[in-house]
Design an enzyme around this catalytic site. Structure first.
Site, mmCIF file in Angstrom:
data_model
loop_
_atom_site.group_PDB
_atom_site.id
_atom_site.type_symbol
_atom_site.label_atom_id
_atom_site.label_comp_id
_atom_site.label_asym_id
_atom_site.label_seq_id
_atom_site.Cartn_x
_atom_site.Cartn_y
_atom_site.Cartn_z
ATOM 1 N N LEU A 140 0.812 -1.220 0.000
ATOM 2 C CA LEU A 140 0.000 0.000 0.000
ATOM 3 C C LEU A 140 0.840 1.261 0.000
ATOM 4 O O LEU A 140 0.394 2.315 -0.454
ATOM 5 C CB LEU A 140 -0.927 0.013 1.222
ATOM 6 C CG LEU A 140 -1.965 -1.108 1.312
ATOM 7 C CD1 LEU A 140 -2.734 -0.999 2.632
ATOM 8 C CD2 LEU A 140 -2.926 -1.044 0.143
ATOM 9 N N GLY A 141 2.033 1.187 0.528
ATOM 10 C CA GLY A 141 2.901 2.356 0.592
ATOM 11 C C GLY A 141 4.110 2.050 1.455
ATOM 12 O O GLY A 141 4.218 0.985 2.063
ATOM 13 N N GLY A 186 7.507 4.115 3.822
ATOM 14 C CA GLY A 186 8.064 5.332 4.403
ATOM 15 C C GLY A 186 9.341 5.020 5.138
ATOM 16 O O GLY A 186 9.884 3.907 5.030
ATOM 17 N N SER A 191 9.784 4.459 8.222
ATOM 18 C CA SER A 191 9.674 3.472 9.296
ATOM 19 C C SER A 191 9.397 2.067 8.794
ATOM 20 O O SER A 191 9.557 1.104 9.550
ATOM 21 C CB SER A 191 8.560 3.877 10.269
ATOM 22 O OG SER A 191 7.326 3.999 9.592
ATOM 23 N N GLY A 192 8.964 1.920 7.546
ATOM 24 C CA GLY A 192 8.697 0.582 7.047
ATOM 25 C C GLY A 192 7.743 0.593 5.864
ATOM 26 O O GLY A 192 7.385 1.635 5.319
ATOM 27 N N VAL A 200 3.998 -0.825 4.174
ATOM 28 C CA VAL A 200 2.639 -1.185 4.573
ATOM 29 C C VAL A 200 2.029 -2.103 3.516
ATOM 30 O O VAL A 200 2.116 -1.828 2.308
ATOM 31 C CB VAL A 200 1.754 0.063 4.755
ATOM 32 C CG1 VAL A 200 0.351 -0.332 5.220
ATOM 33 C CG2 VAL A 200 2.386 1.027 5.739
ATOM 34 N N LYS A 255 1.907 -2.971 8.804
ATOM 35 C CA LYS A 255 3.159 -2.249 8.604
ATOM 36 C C LYS A 255 4.326 -3.104 9.089
ATOM 37 O O LYS A 255 4.363 -3.536 10.240
ATOM 38 C CB LYS A 255 3.151 -0.909 9.339
ATOM 39 C CG LYS A 255 4.527 -0.253 9.415
ATOM 40 C CD LYS A 255 4.465 1.213 9.735
ATOM 41 C CE LYS A 255 4.177 2.041 8.499
ATOM 42 N NZ LYS A 255 4.422 3.472 8.698
ATOM 43 N N ASP A 277 5.860 13.384 13.226
ATOM 44 C CA ASP A 277 5.952 13.334 11.766
ATOM 45 C C ASP A 277 4.594 13.634 11.145
ATOM 46 O O ASP A 277 4.054 12.843 10.369
ATOM 47 C CB ASP A 277 6.445 11.960 11.319
ATOM 48 C CG ASP A 277 6.957 11.980 9.867
ATOM 49 O OD1 ASP A 277 7.153 13.094 9.318
ATOM 50 O OD2 ASP A 277 7.148 10.900 9.288
#
Length: 779
Positions: free
Chosen positions: A482-483, A485, A487-488, A490, A504, A597
């Protein structure tokens, strides 16, 4: 096609004709004079001067029974706040409410003329009945003195300016869609403390504030004997025992109510003017299963993942349509003595005998086991809802029964006590052996047998611990991304109970299992309409995963910076909802949480385009009373980071305020900050400084169209100028370099109202218009 058009026009004009006919035959009264009456067939009502409340005969959909009631005029479902005859409805024909000419008593009569309800006053000088703007139905004399009022006899709701005193109580309805008096009550006890209590025919049980703690641990006091509680116009609920609760949308200009609902929870609800729907802005009990008796006798409240009721093994529902009726045994044998006992381990073993199976709920934090007595011939299996999810070896079972030990049959008492002591001693020996085995398997680095692991696992609830294998299966081996960033990554997944989730997969943000466990279990207790709900996590070996609710419409940036952009009304709702979510994190939840964030990518939009803040669980958790923050591992995103990050200053909630300000300005402008005209691409603050300079120059020069020059041109002028001007001012105040000049999220609404008042007075608007402007802000 022509016939269809004619048919549509015919139906359209028929609907309008019927509507006009209905309006012509209904009549709104500002007052009911002495000697006059309203019949159930007459379709007449008493309305408050501002049309906020209506009083008259009210019927449930599909019902021929009527109640004399008061309700919110503009709520979609005509939400009732008071009923005169909640337990004795009247007939749909021949019933009427009248003010008797002889003694001025207001009387409700049924079709046969029998008196169903009447006011407890006999005042010869009663002039008329009126419904005030507060929702209070009053009887007045010619001088305007109030001789009787509905505020003095509440049902399940109190309104702002209504006072709950020591001789009054709120009583819930028996079930959803009913006015009949239920078993849950809110009232002041003899100890001067405001309590929630289940007062059912079988038993009486206090459940809020937490009966396991003393008064002072619950942050109450019993020294004030005045016993007064009220909900004010700001959305603050206060009582004389030092209870103070704030609605998440605290501020003036909102229609609110405080209601004890049919499920036993006490809630503050706010009316959304644009939709007529209600939003829960505070509730007394965050875990609904903590309400005593919510599933009736022999019932157990569980999270699956939302609260639901099941019957104790060996029992079945009394009424398939009503859990209040509880469960009955599937066997006919009479169980002598107690039907169950709980064995708890608080350093040493404690047995609690149970004669009634009441207040049942499932909890993973209960340090013990519950045993239920059933006839030998009854074969039952553990309900499918009880399944473990943890690989940790913990001696925890679901708590089926809570409360103090119940009384039991005293015949053959000596024999039974000997049996119980022997049984508890045997259990203590077994438990000691079990602890030794767990120690052996853990510290001698042997794998734990499946049978032992099953006995040790934590029972799942609304927030649970997943194992890696089930999340791998749920995401189809992490196939649909799904996406991603910092941090990890998803992934989309579907759990075994058909819930669609977002999983995630974290990088090296968290290292230790103990730290990860502590922080995630804290975050799992957080619940707010503008925060993405976390269903659970996985901490297994090197794997660190978080399981969130799946939000349909992706993140804000996908709908803001591309062709399929958001309209002004949606942007405004996102700005307000995001502020509420951050205010909850900063000021209202049990742990003070700084997101660190805040950016469009971390603001998700649900199916109705309402905002939900994501990834707040990755921030450092610290208590409100901490002297400062030591956040160092988690950093923000370039363009949204407050200056104190680069200056190595202590990090406070003002970093979120800064990020929120940038997001607000981006929503107004409709583009990424990086896309604005800049002189030096290496300086991340230049775009923001450019905007601040543009606004100041245009305002100082008296440019009347400065707002239009800032707002996204794709909106083609279709926006509310007052709202836009206010959001710009708020956004600029949030991105002040000096953090002491930035507002807090809790003061967001206060700041807005103060600014509106200033602008209204400058533009010559009378103060009477301010309430309408506030409603515009809330719409």
């Amino acid at each position: 096609m022509r016939n269809q058009t004619l048919k549509f026009l015919y139906l359209f004009f028929l609907a309008i004709t019927l509507s006009l006919f209905h309006s012509a035959n209904s009549k709104s009264l500002l007052r009911l004079k002495r000697g006059a009456s309203i019949s159930v067939e007459g379709n007449n009502f008493i309305t408050s001067p501002d049309d906020s409340f209506t009083c008259g005969f009210y019927a449930m959909p599909g019902s021929k029974a009527y109640w004399f009631a008061i309700w919110f005029t503009n709520s979609k479902d005509k939400t009732v706040v008071w009923t005169a005859n909640r337990d004795r409805p009247v007939n749909s024909q021949g019933s009427r409410i009248s003010i008797q000419g002889a003694d001025g008593t207001m009387v409700l009569t049924d079709v046969d003329g029998s008196i169903i309800w009447q006011t407890n006053t006999r005042k010869s000088d009663v002039s008329a009945a009126e419904l005030l703007n507060t929702g209070n139905l009053v009887l007045k004399n010619q001088r305007g003195d109030i001789l009787w009022q509905s505020f003095e006899v509440p049902t399940d709701t109190i309104l702002p300016s209504q006072i709950l005193t020591k001789d009054k109580r709120l009583t819930s309805s028996l079930r959803k869609g009913s006015f009949e008096s239920g078993y849950f009550n809110l009232y002041f006890g003899s100890d001067n403390v405001l309590w929630l209590i289940n007062d059912s025919p079988e038993t009486s049980s206090l459940y809020w504030p937490n009966p396991d703690f003393d008064i002072h641990t619950n942050k109450r006091t019993n020294y004030n004997s005045s016993r007064i509680a009220f909900l004010d116009d700001m959305g603050m609920f206060r009582s004389s025992d030092k209870l103070q609760a704030n609605a998440s949308d605290k501020g003036f200009g909102i229609k609110r109510r405080l209601t004890i609902d049919h499920d036993g929870n006490l809630r503050i609800c706010s009316l959304i003017i644009s939709t007529g729907l209600w939003m829960i802005t505070w509730q007394a009990i965050s875990q609904p299963c903590k309400v005593h008796g919510v599933c009736g006798t022999n019932g157990i409240c569980v999270y699956a993942p939302t609260p639901k009721c099941i019957c104790t093994p060996g029992y079945e529902m009394n009424d398939p349509s009503d859990w209040i009726a509880g469960c009955k045994p599937t066997f006919k044998e009479a169980l002598l003595s107690s039907p169950a006992f709980a064995y708890k381990t608080w350093g040493s073993g404690h047995c609690y005998v149970k004669s009634d199976l009441f207040n049942g709920y499932m909890s993973p934090d209960f340090p013990g086991s519950v045993y239920i007595k059933l006839p030998r011939r009854v074969q039952v299996s553990k309900p499918s809802i009880f399944h473990g999810s943890s690989t940790m070896c913990e001696s925890r079972e679901a708590e089926i029964l809570v409360g103090s030990p119940s009384m039991y049959d005293i015949t053959r008492r000596t024999a039974r006590w000997g049996y119980i002591y022997s049984f508890c001693g045997a259990l203590g020996a077994i438990e000691l052996l079990f602890i030794v085995l767990c120690w052996w398997f853990l510290f001698m680095k042997h794998s734990v047998p499946a049978s032992v692991e099953d006995g040790c696992r934590m029972i799942s609830n609304q927030f649970r611990r997943f194992n890696y294998a089930e999340l791998k299966k749920a995401t189809n081996n992490f196939r649909e991304e799904l996406g991603s960033g910092g941090s990890g990554v998803v992934y989309k997944g579907v759990l075994a109970d058909d819930r669609v989730v977002a999983v995630k997969r974290l990088g090296d943000v968290f290292q230790g299992q103990d730290e990860f466990w502590a922080e995630m279990t804290t975050v799992g207790k957080i619940n707010h309409i503008n925060l993405v709900r976390m269903w659970g996590f996985c901490s297994e070996g090197r794997h660190r995963l978080l399981v969130y609710e799946y939000v349909d419409n992706m993140s804000l940036d996908k709908h803001l910076f591309y062709l399929n952009f958001l309209g002004w009304k949606q942007r405004f709702a996102v700005a307000l909802g995001t502020a509420k979510g951050l205010a909850y994190l900063h000021h209202e939840c049990l742990e003070w949480i700084i997101h660190c964030d805040v950016k469009p990518e971390n603001i998700l939009l649900d199916i109705e385009f309402q905002p939900k803040i994501a990834d707040f669980g990755l921030a450092k958790l610290s208590r409100r009373d901490s002297p400062g923050s030591e956040i160092s591992r988690i950093r923000g995103t370039k363009g949204y980071m407050a200056p104190e990050w680069a200056l190595n200053h202590p990090i406070t909630a003002k970093v979120d305020v800064y990020g929120y300000g940038v997001v607000v300005l981006e929503m107004i402008k409709g583009v990424k900050l990086a896309n604005w005209v800049v002189d030096d691409a290496e300086d991340q603050e230049i775009p923001l400084k450019n905007l601040c300079r543009q606004v100041k120059e245009k305002v100082q020069c008296g440019n009347s169209s400065w707002v239009e020059s800032i707002v996204d041109p794709r909106l083609e002028g279709k926006f509310n100028r007052i709202q836009a001007e206010t959001l710009i001012q708020i956004g600029l105040s949030c991105v002040e370099e000096d953090r002491s000049k930035r507002p807090t999220m809790a003061s967001f609404e206060w700041y807005f109202v103060k600014f509106l008042k200033h602008r209204a007075l400058l533009n010559g608007l009378p103060r009477s218009k301010l309430s309408r402007i506030r409603q515009m802000w809330k719409a």
